[in-house]
Design an enzyme around this catalytic site. Structure first.
Site, PDB file in Angstrom:
ATOM      1  N   HIS A 181    -111.253-112.789 -18.850  1.00 56.22           N
ATOM      2  CA  HIS A 181    -110.472-111.956 -17.918  1.00 56.22           C
ATOM      3  C   HIS A 181    -108.972-112.188 -18.131  1.00 56.22           C
ATOM      4  CE1 HIS A 181    -114.137-112.327 -15.058  1.00 56.22           C
ATOM      5  NE2 HIS A 181    -114.096-111.071 -15.436  1.00 56.22           N
ATOM      6  N   LYS A 221    -123.154-107.000  -3.280  1.00 56.77           N
ATOM      7  CA  LYS A 221    -123.341-108.071  -4.267  1.00 56.77           C
ATOM      8  C   LYS A 221    -123.346-109.414  -3.564  1.00 56.77           C
ATOM      9  CE  LYS A 221    -121.686-106.238  -8.638  1.00 56.77           C
ATOM     10  NZ  LYS A 221    -120.733-106.407  -9.735  1.00 56.77           N
ATOM     11  N   ARG A 240    -116.328-106.035 -24.303  1.00 57.57           N
ATOM     12  CA  ARG A 240    -116.747-107.129 -25.164  1.00 57.57           C
ATOM     13  C   ARG A 240    -117.565-106.576 -26.315  1.00 57.57           C
ATOM     14  NH1 ARG A 240    -118.536-110.061 -19.846  1.00 57.57           N
ATOM     15  NH2 ARG A 240    -118.699-107.845 -19.470  1.00 57.57           N
ATOM     16  N   SER A 289    -118.886-114.139 -16.351  1.00 57.13           N
ATOM     17  CA  SER A 289    -118.951-115.018 -15.181  1.00 57.13           C
ATOM     18  C   SER A 289    -120.368-115.567 -14.954  1.00 57.13           C
ATOM     19  CB  SER A 289    -118.489-114.265 -13.935  1.00 57.13           C
ATOM     20  OG  SER A 289    -117.180-113.797 -14.108  1.00 57.13           O
TER      21      SER A 289
END
Ligand code: ADP
Length: 161
Positions: A19, A43, A92, A130
């Site tokens: 990040h 979430k 990514r 993460s």
């Protein structure tokens, strides 16, 4: 002079060096980056919104023109509220592409004025996210080099040495 601010939204649960790499690259293109922690009640994050904000603030304090904030509700509304027209997302691998492409197009249909800009991460961080960090920390593995110091400490507080 017009200030070009871009919003970088995400869960940041917790912030990783991937990040931070995206933020640094985005700062070369835009005058200001607003890092926006999604306060998504659906979430189940490991860290509270407040904790995620604190870790982001601490790890970006050496960078100029970064604001850390949180948002609830629709991202597009938040971007407009901040007088921005740009959403930053990191890419990514190809695996990110489908989801990101769908989201970016959906946002474009909803508001043609707002552009999504994708930034490619450094090669070292291609496999970093993460969830992986949390998994390693849970089993007391080493996360140094993957996350900033403050996150290492916070993870130790959560999971022990
Ligand atoms: P979200 O739940 O919105 O995907 P994340 O915190 O997982 O939130 O990610 C926020 C953004 O940062 C996403 O665009 C994601 O692709 C990007 N990102 C996450 N990890 C990396 C990384 N290692 N390199 C580049 N971009 C990343």
């Amino acid at each position: 002079m017009v200030m070009r601010a871009a919003v970088y939204p995400g869960s940041f649960d917790p912030v990783t060096n991937g990040h931070l790499d995206v933020i640094e690259r985005a700062l070369k293109i835009f005058d200001k980056i607003i890092v926006a922690v999604g306060d998504n009640p659906g979430k189940k994050p490991l860290f509270s919104t407040q904790e995620r904000i604190e870790m982001l603030k601490e790890s970006t304090k050496g960078m100029k023109n970064v604001e850390v904030d949180s948002f609830l509700g629709l991202l597009l509304d938040y971007v407009k509220k901040k007088n921005s027209k740009v959403i930053i997302r990191g890419l990514r691998a190809v695996s990110d592409f489908d989801f990101e492409f769908q989201r970016a197009l959906l946002n474009r249909v909803a508001d043609g004025d707002i552009e999504t800009v994708f930034i490619m991460t450094k090669e070292n961080y291609v496999y970093l996210n993460s969830s992986i960090v949390k998994e390693i920390a849970m089993f007391h593995g080493r996360v140094n080099g993957l996350v900033p110091k403050i996150v290492e400490e916070k993870l130790r507080e959560k999971f022990g040495e």
